[in-house]
Enzyme design. Structure first.
Site, PDB file in Angstrom:
ATOM      1  CE  LYS A 125      -4.301  -1.587   1.862  1.00  0.00           C
ATOM      2  NZ  LYS A 125      -4.552  -1.770   3.282  1.00  0.00           N
ATOM      3  CG  HIS A 128      -0.851   7.595   3.288  1.00  0.00           C
ATOM      4  ND1 HIS A 128      -0.898   8.263   4.493  1.00  0.00           N
ATOM      5  CD2 HIS A 128      -1.443   6.397   3.497  1.00  0.00           C
ATOM      6  CE1 HIS A 128      -1.488   7.496   5.393  1.00  0.00           C
ATOM      7  NE2 HIS A 128      -1.822   6.350   4.810  1.00  0.00           N
ATOM      8  CG  HIS A 131       1.911   5.571   6.390  1.00  0.00           C
ATOM      9  ND1 HIS A 131       1.271   5.149   5.254  1.00  0.00           N
ATOM     10  CD2 HIS A 131       1.370   4.859   7.401  1.00  0.00           C
ATOM     11  CE1 HIS A 131       0.378   4.216   5.569  1.00  0.00           C
ATOM     12  NE2 HIS A 131       0.420   4.022   6.867  1.00  0.00           N
TER      13      HIS A 131
HETATM   14  N1  ARG Z   1      -0.368  -0.410   9.739  1.00  0.00           N
HETATM   15  C1  ARG Z   1      -1.310   0.413  10.429  1.00  0.00           C
HETATM   16  C2  ARG Z   1      -1.779   1.554   9.536  1.00  0.00           C
HETATM   17  O1  ARG Z   1      -1.099   1.948   8.625  1.00  0.00           O
HETATM   18  C3  ARG Z   1      -0.776   0.992  11.693  1.00  0.00           C
HETATM   19  C4  ARG Z   1      -0.274   0.013  12.699  1.00  0.00           C
HETATM   20  C5  ARG Z   1      -0.189   0.609  14.044  1.00  0.00           C
HETATM   21  N2  ARG Z   1       0.446  -0.205  15.008  1.00  0.00           N
HETATM   22  C6  ARG Z   1      -0.111  -1.180  15.734  1.00  0.00           C
HETATM   23  N3  ARG Z   1       0.621  -1.809  16.616  1.00  0.00           N
HETATM   24  N4  ARG Z   1      -1.375  -1.494  15.584  1.00  0.00           N
HETATM   25  O2  ARG Z   1      -2.842   2.088   9.788  1.00  0.00           O
END
Ligand code: ARG
Length: 563
Positions: A125, A128, A131
Site C-alpha cells: 500500500k 502516504h 505515514h
Molecule cells: N499499519 C497500520 C496503519 O497503517 C498501523 C499500525 C499501528 N500499530 C499497531 N501496533 N497497531 O494504519
C-alpha cells in the site's frame, strides 16, 4: 550548576517548606524585568498565617548577593530572583562548549528500555503523507528519549498480514503487469488492489477466492507464501528509499505476520481467564466496564484480526524487551483501538498494561490543491519529499547559483523544511501544508533555523578561529544574557519533550534561539568588536551553533555548512 536548584536551596533554608515543593513552585516570570526566577508565597501564607507580601519581603531581605543571585525583590507576594548574570553566562557557555552535541542530554532514562513503535506502514500500500507525519514524529520522539538516556528500541510494526493479502494474490493472478511491478511495485500493487474491490462489487465470488488464498497463506502453502514474500520485499525496497531520505532506521521490522504463530497462545489465555464471549459466532472481549465497545478477537470463521495480533505483539515485547514504556506512535484515529488493547491486557492481569502508551497525531492536509495526487486522494510521501528538494534547488539556483554542493544542500534544506513543518506544532493538531510556509526563509521554518546556523558558521570562518579561552564577562548586554538563558533552558525543553511526548517543544526552542541570535547579530558587532568582546562573542556564536545543531538533529533535521 543548576541555578534554579541553588535558589530553591536558599529558600528552603529560610522557610519551613521542603526543597522539592519549593522547586515545584518556582516559576519563570513572564517579563525579564521581573527577574529570572520567581517564588510565589501564597501557599506559605496559608500555613504561616501571614500575608504573602510580608513573607516575600522577609525572604528577599535575607537573600545575600553571591555567585548565584545578584539580588532578590519582593513584588506582589512573589520573590523575584535576579541571577548573577556573569557567572551564569560563563557556566552555560563553558558547558555547551565542553559537552558539544551531548549538551542537553541526561541520564534520566538510564537502564530503562523504551519501545518506540512508529511508521508501521502497510505492505503493498502507498506510503502516504499520513505515514510520513507518523514516521517523522516517531523518529524524533525516539531521538529525544535516547538523548535523555533511555535505551530505545525502534520497531516498525509492518502491516504485512491479514485478509487483504488474499485479495492481493487473487488480484495478482488476474491482472498483474509484471513490468510495472518491477518498476513501481507499490503503484502496481495498489492498482490491482483497487481493481479487486471494484470487480468484487460486481462479482462477490471474488471475495471467496481471496479468503481461500489467505487461508492458504496461513497454512504456509509454498506458492502463495512466495508471492506474499515477493510483495513484501518489493514494498520494503521502496520504503527503504524513503527511510534513507529521512535518515530513519529501525531495530526491528517485526510486523503483523511475525505474530501469526503467536496468537493461539493469546486466544488460549483469554479463554482460560474466561474473557472470551460469543457474539454471532465471533469471539469478543466485553469492555463495558470501561465504557467502550467490545474488542473482536476471532471472526466467525475463526480467523484472527489486527487486534489479536496487537495483543500478541504487546506480550511478546514485554517478554523480549522487558520495557519500561511501550510507545505506539499511531494516528489519533486509532485511539479507541489502543484503548481496547490496553484495557484487554489489563483484564488479562498484565499490570504492565499501564506502561503502554498510544501517542496519537493529527492528519495532513494540503492548502495548495496543486500537490500531485496520483491516485484518488492519496498523496505519496515520495512525491512530497522529491518536490521539497526540487523546490529548494530552484530557490538556490535563483539566489545562490554558485553555491558548492548544491545538491547536498538542497536535500538537507528541502528535507529540513518538510520535517520542521511536521514537528513545529503539537502533534494532535492537523498539519496544514503549504510550500510557502515550509520554504519561507524568514518565518518559523526549517530553512530559517538552518540559515541562522550557517550564518554563525560563516562568522567563525571569517574570523578564522574560535578562541580556546575567552573572558566571558565581556558578554555584558541584555541581548547576550537573554540568548544565553535560552541556551541554558535547552535541557528543560528536552525534559518537557519527553514528559509530554512532544518534539515540537524542542523545535520551538531552537527557533527561539535562532531568533535571539539574529537579534543579537543585527544589533551588536562581532568581528569588528574589540578583541576581548570579539573573542567572547565568537565563543557565544560557537555555542549557539552547537545547540541549534543538536536541537535540529533531535528533530531529524540536518545542518548544512553553507546555503
Ligand atoms: N499499519 C497500520 C496503519 O497503517 C498501523 C499500525 C499501528 N500499530 C499497531 N501496533 N497497531 O494504519
Amino acid at each position: 550548576m543548576d541555578f534554579k536548584a541553588e535558589i530553591a536551596k536558599k529558600i528552603n533554608a529560610l522557610v519551613d517548606m521542603e526543597f522539592e515543593k519549593v522547586m515545584e513552585l518556582i516559576e519563570i516570570p513572564p517579563q525579564t524585568n521581573m527577574g529570572d526566577y520567581a517564588f510565589p508565597c501564597f501557599q506559605l501564607a496559608r500555613v504561616m498565617k501571614k500575608s504573602p507580601n510580608m513573607i516575600a519581603a522577609e525572604i528577599s531581605g535575607k537573600v545575600q548577593a553571591d555567585s548565584i543571585v545578584e539580588k532578590a525583590e519582593a513584588v506582589g507576594g512573589y520573590v523575584n530572583f535576579f541571577i548573577n548574570k556573569k557567572e551564569y553566562i560563563k557556566l552555560i557557555i563553558q558547558e555547551v562548549l565542553e559537552k558539544g552535541e551531548k549538551f542537553g542530554s541526561s541520564e534520566e532514562g538510564k537502564g530503562k528500555n523504551v519501545i518506540v513503535e512508529f511508521s508501521s506502514v502497510n505492505v503493498a500500500k502507498p506510503f502516504h503523507v499520513g505515514h510520513l507525519f507518523n514516521t517523522i514524529l516517531g523518529s524524533s520522539l525516539e531521538k529525544v528519549f535516547r538523548h535523555s538516556g533511555y535505551n530505545t528500541i525502534r520497531i516498525n510494526h509492518l502491516g504485512d498480514w491479514g485478509t487483504q493479502f488474499g485479495k492481493l494474490i487473487s488480484a495478482y493472478k488476474r491482472w498483474i503487469n509484471e513490468e510495472a511491478l518491477e518498476k513501481e511495485p507499490i503503484s502496481e500493487l495498489f492498482r490491482i488492489y483497487v481493481k479487486f474491490h471494484e470487480e468484487a462489487e460486481k462479482d462477490p465470488a471474488l471475495e471467496d477466492e481471496a479468503r481461500a488464498y489467505f487461508k492458504k497463506l496461513e497454512e504456509g502453502d509454498p506458492e502463495v507464501t512466495m508471492l506474499w514474500q515477493r510483495f513484501k520485499d518489493l514494498s520494503l525496497r521502496e520504503f527503504s528509499e524513503i527511510y534513507e531520505m529521512l535518515n530513519v532506521e529501525f531495530d526491528s521490522y517485526a510486523g503483523e505476520s511475525f505474530y501469526s504463530d503467536k496468537m493461539d497462545e493469546v486466544v488460549q489465555m483469554l479463554r482460560e481467564k474466561k474473557l472470551l464471549k460469543d457474539s454471532n459466532g465471533a469471539k469478543i472481549v466485553d469492555l463495558e466496564q470501561f465504557n467502550i465497545p467490545p474488542i473482536m478477537i476471532l471472526k466467525s470463521d475463526g480467523a484472527t484480526i489486527y487486534a489479536t495480533r496487537d495483543l500478541a505483539a504487546a506480550i511478546y515485547r514485554k517478554r523480549t524487551y522487558d520495557f519500561y514504556k511501550n510507545i505506539y506512535v499511531v494516528g489519533g484515529t486509532q485511539s479507541l483501538h489502543f484503548n481496547q488493547i490496553f484495557s484487554t491486557l489489563g483484564l488479562m492481569g498484565f499490570e504492565w498494561s499501564k506502561d503502554c502508551v498510544h501517542i496519537g497525531h493529527g492528519l495532513v492536509k494540503f492548502a495548495d490543491k496543486k500537490l500531485s495526487t496520483r491516485k484518488g486522494d492519496v498523496v505519496f510521501a515520495k512525491d512530497v519529499m522529491n518536490e521539497a528538494v526540487h523546490k529548494t534547488m530552484e530557490v538556490i539556483e535563483h539566489k545562490n547559483p554558485n553555491l558548492e554542493n548544491k545538491k547536498e544542500v538542497a536535500r538537507k534544506v528541502g528535507m529540513g523544511a518538510l520535517l520542521y513543518t511536521f514537528l513545529k506544532n503539537n502533534r494532535e493538531k492537523d498539519v496544514v501544508f503549504t510550500w510557502e510556509d515550509a520554504l519561507n526563509f524568514d518565518g518559523d521554518s526549517g530553512p530559517y533555523v538552518q540559515y541562522t546556523y550557517v550564518r554563525g558558521r560563516s562568522i567563525l570562518q571569517k574570523a578564522g578561529y574560535v578562541p580556546d579561552t575567552a573572558d566571558l564577562s565581556y558578554l555584558s548586554t541584555e541581548d547576550e544574557f537573554q540568548l544565553v538563558k535560552l541556551l541554558g533552558a535547552f535541557k528543560d525543553s528536552v525534559k518537557e519533550a519527553v514528559e509530554r511526548y512532544e518534539p515540537f517543544v524542542i523545535v520551538r526552542h531552537v527557533t527561539e534561539i535562532a531568533k535571539a541570535y539574529n537579534k543579537f547579530y543585527n544589533t551588536h558587532p562581532i568581528l569588528n568588536a574589540d578583541e576581548n568582546v570579539k573573542n567572547a562573542r565568537l565563543q557565544l556564536t560557537k555555542a549557539v551553533g552547537t545547540v541549534i545543531q543538536t536541537g535540529l538533529s533531535l528533530a531529524g533535521i540536518e545542518t548544512p555548512e553553507n546555503m
